[in-house]
Design a protein around this motif. Structure first.
Motif, PDB file in Angstrom:
ATOM      1  N   UNK A  32       0.834  -1.209   0.000  1.00 60.31           N
ATOM      2  CA  UNK A  32       0.000   0.000   0.000  1.00 60.31           C
ATOM      3  C   UNK A  32       0.867   1.257   0.000  1.00 60.31           C
ATOM      4  N   UNK A  33       1.972   1.192   0.755  1.00 62.03           N
ATOM      5  CA  UNK A  33       2.869   2.344   0.822  1.00 62.03           C
ATOM      6  C   UNK A  33       3.484   2.640  -0.549  1.00 62.03           C
ATOM      7  N   UNK A  34       3.844   1.593  -1.279  1.00 60.77           N
ATOM      8  CA  UNK A  34       4.407   1.797  -2.616  1.00 60.77           C
ATOM      9  C   UNK A  34       3.408   2.509  -3.530  1.00 60.77           C
ATOM     10  N   UNK A  35       2.155   2.062  -3.489  1.00 60.83           N
ATOM     11  CA  UNK A  35       1.128   2.702  -4.315  1.00 60.83           C
ATOM     12  C   UNK A  35       0.935   4.157  -3.915  1.00 60.83           C
ATOM     13  N   UNK A  36       0.982   4.425  -2.600  1.00 61.39           N
ATOM     14  CA  UNK A  36       0.808   5.794  -2.115  1.00 61.39           C
ATOM     15  C   UNK A  36       1.955   6.693  -2.593  1.00 61.39           C
ATOM     16  N   UNK A  37       3.175   6.180  -2.529  1.00 64.52           N
ATOM     17  CA  UNK A  37       4.342   6.956  -2.971  1.00 64.52           C
ATOM     18  C   UNK A  37       4.227   7.291  -4.445  1.00 64.52           C
ATOM     19  N   UNK A  38       3.816   6.320  -5.247  1.00 66.37           N
ATOM     20  CA  UNK A  38       3.699   6.566  -6.687  1.00 66.37           C
ATOM     21  C   UNK A  38       2.572   7.559  -6.982  1.00 66.37           C
ATOM     22  N   UNK A  43       1.124  13.721  -8.128  1.00 66.29           N
ATOM     23  CA  UNK A  43       0.498  14.941  -7.625  1.00 66.29           C
ATOM     24  C   UNK A  43       1.502  16.038  -7.293  1.00 66.29           C
ATOM     25  N   UNK A  44       2.765  15.680  -7.103  1.00 68.14           N
ATOM     26  CA  UNK A  44       3.763  16.652  -6.643  1.00 68.14           C
ATOM     27  C   UNK A  44       4.924  16.727  -7.645  1.00 68.14           C
ATOM     28  N   UNK A  45       5.067  17.845  -8.355  1.00 71.29           N
ATOM     29  CA  UNK A  45       6.145  17.953  -9.358  1.00 71.29           C
ATOM     30  C   UNK A  45       7.536  17.965  -8.747  1.00 71.29           C
ATOM     31  N   UNK A  46       7.660  18.186  -7.432  1.00 70.78           N
ATOM     32  CA  UNK A  46       8.969  18.214  -6.785  1.00 70.78           C
ATOM     33  C   UNK A  46       9.472  16.816  -6.419  1.00 70.78           C
ATOM     34  N   UNK A  47       8.625  15.812  -6.617  1.00 72.85           N
ATOM     35  CA  UNK A  47       8.998  14.444  -6.243  1.00 72.85           C
ATOM     36  C   UNK A  47       9.398  13.662  -7.488  1.00 72.85           C
ATOM     37  N   UNK A  48      10.584  13.068  -7.419  1.00 73.61           N
ATOM     38  CA  UNK A  48      11.057  12.166  -8.459  1.00 73.61           C
ATOM     39  C   UNK A  48      11.342  10.809  -7.829  1.00 73.61           C
ATOM     40  N   UNK A  49      10.968   9.749  -8.527  1.00 72.12           N
ATOM     41  CA  UNK A  49      11.187   8.400  -8.011  1.00 72.12           C
ATOM     42  C   UNK A  49      12.233   7.679  -8.847  1.00 72.12           C
ATOM     43  N   UNK A 270       3.853  30.319  -3.833  1.00 75.97           N
ATOM     44  CA  UNK A 270       3.076  29.587  -2.832  1.00 75.97           C
ATOM     45  C   UNK A 270       2.882  28.131  -3.263  1.00 75.97           C
ATOM     46  N   UNK A 271       2.678  27.907  -4.541  1.00 76.47           N
ATOM     47  CA  UNK A 271       2.503  26.560  -5.085  1.00 76.47           C
ATOM     48  C   UNK A 271       3.753  25.715  -4.836  1.00 76.47           C
ATOM     49  N   UNK A 272       4.925  26.274  -5.154  1.00 73.59           N
ATOM     50  CA  UNK A 272       6.180  25.549  -4.937  1.00 73.59           C
ATOM     51  C   UNK A 272       6.417  25.306  -3.457  1.00 73.59           C
ATOM     52  N   UNK A 273       6.131  26.303  -2.647  1.00 75.71           N
ATOM     53  CA  UNK A 273       6.344  26.183  -1.198  1.00 75.71           C
ATOM     54  C   UNK A 273       5.462  25.075  -0.613  1.00 75.71           C
ATOM     55  N   UNK A 274       4.210  25.013  -1.027  1.00 75.29           N
ATOM     56  CA  UNK A 274       3.287  23.989  -0.521  1.00 75.29           C
ATOM     57  C   UNK A 274       3.759  22.584  -0.893  1.00 75.29           C
ATOM     58  N   UNK A 275       4.186  22.422  -2.137  1.00 77.66           N
ATOM     59  CA  UNK A 275       4.617  21.096  -2.573  1.00 77.66           C
ATOM     60  C   UNK A 275       5.958  20.700  -1.958  1.00 77.66           C
ATOM     61  N   UNK A 276       6.788  21.690  -1.646  1.00 79.18           N
ATOM     62  CA  UNK A 276       8.041  21.382  -0.960  1.00 79.18           C
ATOM     63  C   UNK A 276       7.759  20.888   0.461  1.00 79.18           C
ATOM     64  N   UNK A 277       6.804  21.518   1.123  1.00 83.09           N
ATOM     65  CA  UNK A 277       6.409  21.065   2.464  1.00 83.09           C
ATOM     66  C   UNK A 277       5.818  19.659   2.397  1.00 83.09           C
ATOM     67  N   UNK A 280       8.669  17.215   2.156  1.00 80.46           N
ATOM     68  CA  UNK A 280       9.309  17.023   3.457  1.00 80.46           C
ATOM     69  C   UNK A 280       8.445  16.163   4.372  1.00 80.46           C
ATOM     70  N   UNK A 281       7.154  16.435   4.333  1.00 82.09           N
ATOM     71  CA  UNK A 281       6.236  15.640   5.180  1.00 82.09           C
ATOM     72  C   UNK A 281       6.281  14.164   4.780  1.00 82.09           C
ATOM     73  N   UNK A 282       6.284  13.878   3.474  1.00 87.82           N
ATOM     74  CA  UNK A 282       6.304  12.494   3.018  1.00 87.82           C
ATOM     75  C   UNK A 282       7.571  11.789   3.483  1.00 87.82           C
ATOM     76  N   UNK A 283       8.719  12.437   3.335  1.00 86.02           N
ATOM     77  CA  UNK A 283       9.977  11.839   3.752  1.00 86.02           C
ATOM     78  C   UNK A 283       9.988  11.568   5.253  1.00 86.02           C
ATOM     79  N   UNK A 284       9.531  12.544   6.040  1.00 91.44           N
ATOM     80  CA  UNK A 284       9.513  12.390   7.497  1.00 91.44           C
ATOM     81  C   UNK A 284       8.539  11.305   7.926  1.00 91.44           C
TER      82      UNK A 284
END
Length: 431
Positions: A32-38, A43-49, A270-277, A280-284
């Motif tokens: 389930x976690x793998x599906x959530x990460x993908x 949804x987040x352009x700052x995330x690369x897998x 604001x868009x970039x700032x929100x997605x950066x947060x 960080x939240x996902x990693x933590x």
């Protein structure tokens, strides 16, 4: 009525969307976690897998006694994927019958079979007479398992008894008229009505138990979908080690391009700032989930060491609260972190929550796990005299005197139900 304004200061804990998702993340299985990460990547352009190249982090426990390898393999827990048995029957109809009217009748009947193979005609607007349906049932017996197409349980068992035990004419009479009494083991009353001995009724009862009330279960063919364990425990050089089975999770990288592009638009910032947060939240959250599971496993490996060599019967009483107190977390956190997780051990694959068990008090002031009591109960009932089985009260007294276990009659009854063991009256056999 006087209107007035007041200023007041108070503290409140608000459940933000991120906090709610962080809590949900704890109870995700690794799949389930793998599906959530993908999904987060979409949804987040700052995330690369990237495909993970992380080395498995092995957690060790000090030396232990050599494990006896009577292990079931990680494929123990599986879910069957059933194919449609109606398609198989349709193929048999095409191969065995040439007459169009017969094929049309059997096709109609096959489409009205339920998953157990019983014919359900109510509300279907059938144009076929009872005689045609009866003839169709006879034809279905030629191409499918005996009992298929029956309209009720009695007819299903009767069809099988006529085929398998034609030398016992009384068997069909019991099936047609005395199944409820047979289920209650009122053999004396059945014997009186049929003017035969109780032992004859007992013999016929054993024959009925060989019949299949769900004939189409024999036709379920399919592949097997294996569950992937979330935690793996192994024996290595006289050590017990464990690691999280998350090697296949993709590595999460930050796409720094969006952080370096000059941007004076306030909405874009604001868009970039929100997605950066959110990044960080996902990693933590993932790291917190991982650390929580590891902390829980360290406690389980120490407290439930006998389990890893002998199985569920050797579980030591252990509650979620006791583990939570030891790792200084809330009980609900431990509950969520152990939900939907499977652990592969040298003796088989189990749900992680099965390593937690309540305790039953003993007369010497000690405790014994519920699983151990259930094992003793099952062993005791297996060895009892089937002509004079023990009541729940007698079993409770036996546990108290022979094993010094304080247990109530109603608790014995509860454990019996969980083990699918019938009551004393239902276990009784006749000579």
């Amino acid at each position: 009525m006087e209107l007035m304004m007041q200023q007041r200061q108070e503290l409140k804990l608000l459940m933000t969307a991120q906090l709610r998702q962080s809590i949900e993340l704890l109870q995700y299985s690794t799949d389930d976690l793998e599906q959530f990460i993908r999904q987060q990547e979409l949804e987040n352009p700052l995330i690369e897998l990237q495909d993970s190249s992380i080395t498995t982090q092995v957690e060790r426990l000090p030396s232990f006694k050599k494990l006896k390898r009577t292990a079931l393999q990680p494929t123990d827990i599986s879910k069957p994927i059933e194919e449609n048995f109606r398609d198989q029957l349709m193929q048999m109809v095409k191969l065995n019958f040439k007459d169009d009217s017969t094929k049309k009748l059997l096709t109609y009947m096959i489409h009205n079979l339920n998953d157990n193979g019983y014919l359900e005609m109510e509300g279907t607007g059938s144009n076929y007479s009872t005689e045609c349906i009866t003839k169709g049932i006879e034809l279905l017996q030629q191409i499918g398992p005996i009992g298929i197409g029956a309209r009720n349980l009695e007819e299903c068992l009767s069809l099988q008894s006529q085929y398998r035990y034609p030398e016992y004419p009384m068997l069909e009479e019991i099936i047609q008229h005395y199944l409820p009494l047979l289920a209650e083991k009122k053999w004396s009353l059945i014997a009186k009505n049929l003017k035969c001995s109780v032992s004859q009724v007992g013999q016929l009862s054993e024959l009925i138990l060989t019949l299949n009330p769900r004939p189409c279960s024999l036709m379920q063919i399919g592949s097997t979908e294996y569950l992937r364990p979330d935690i793996i425990v192994e024996e290595h050089q006289n050590e017990l080690i464990f690691y999280l089975n998350d090697y296949y999770l993709p590595s999460i990288k930050l796409n720094e391009y969006y952080l370096t592009v000059p941007n004076t638009n306030r909405d874009d910032q604001q868009y970039i700032h929100t997605h950066y947060k959110n990044y960080q939240w996902l990693m933590n959250s993932i790291e917190q989930r991982r650390n929580t599971i590891i902390k829980i496993m360290h406690v389980l490996m120490k407290r439930q060491l006998p389990f890893f060599s002998k199985g569920l019967s050797e579980l030591i009483p252990l509650t979620l609260k006791e583990v939570a107190d030891e790792i200084e977390m809330h009980e609900s956190t431990v509950s969520r972190a152990t939900s939907n997780k499977y652990i592969q051990t040298p003796i088989g694959t189990f749900e992680l929550k099965s390593l937690f068990t309540s305790k039953v008090a003993t007369n010497d002031g000690g405790n014994i796990s519920q699983e151990k009591v259930k094992t003793l109960l099952k062993q005791f009932i297996q060895k009892e005299d089937k002509l004079k089985p023990f009541s729940d009260q007698k079993i409770a007294e036996y546990f108290n005197t022979e094993h010094a276990i304080q247990i109530a009659r109603r608790t014995i009854s509860k454990y019996r139900d969980e083990l699918n063991i019938p009551s004393a009256s239902m276990r009784k056999q006749w000579k």
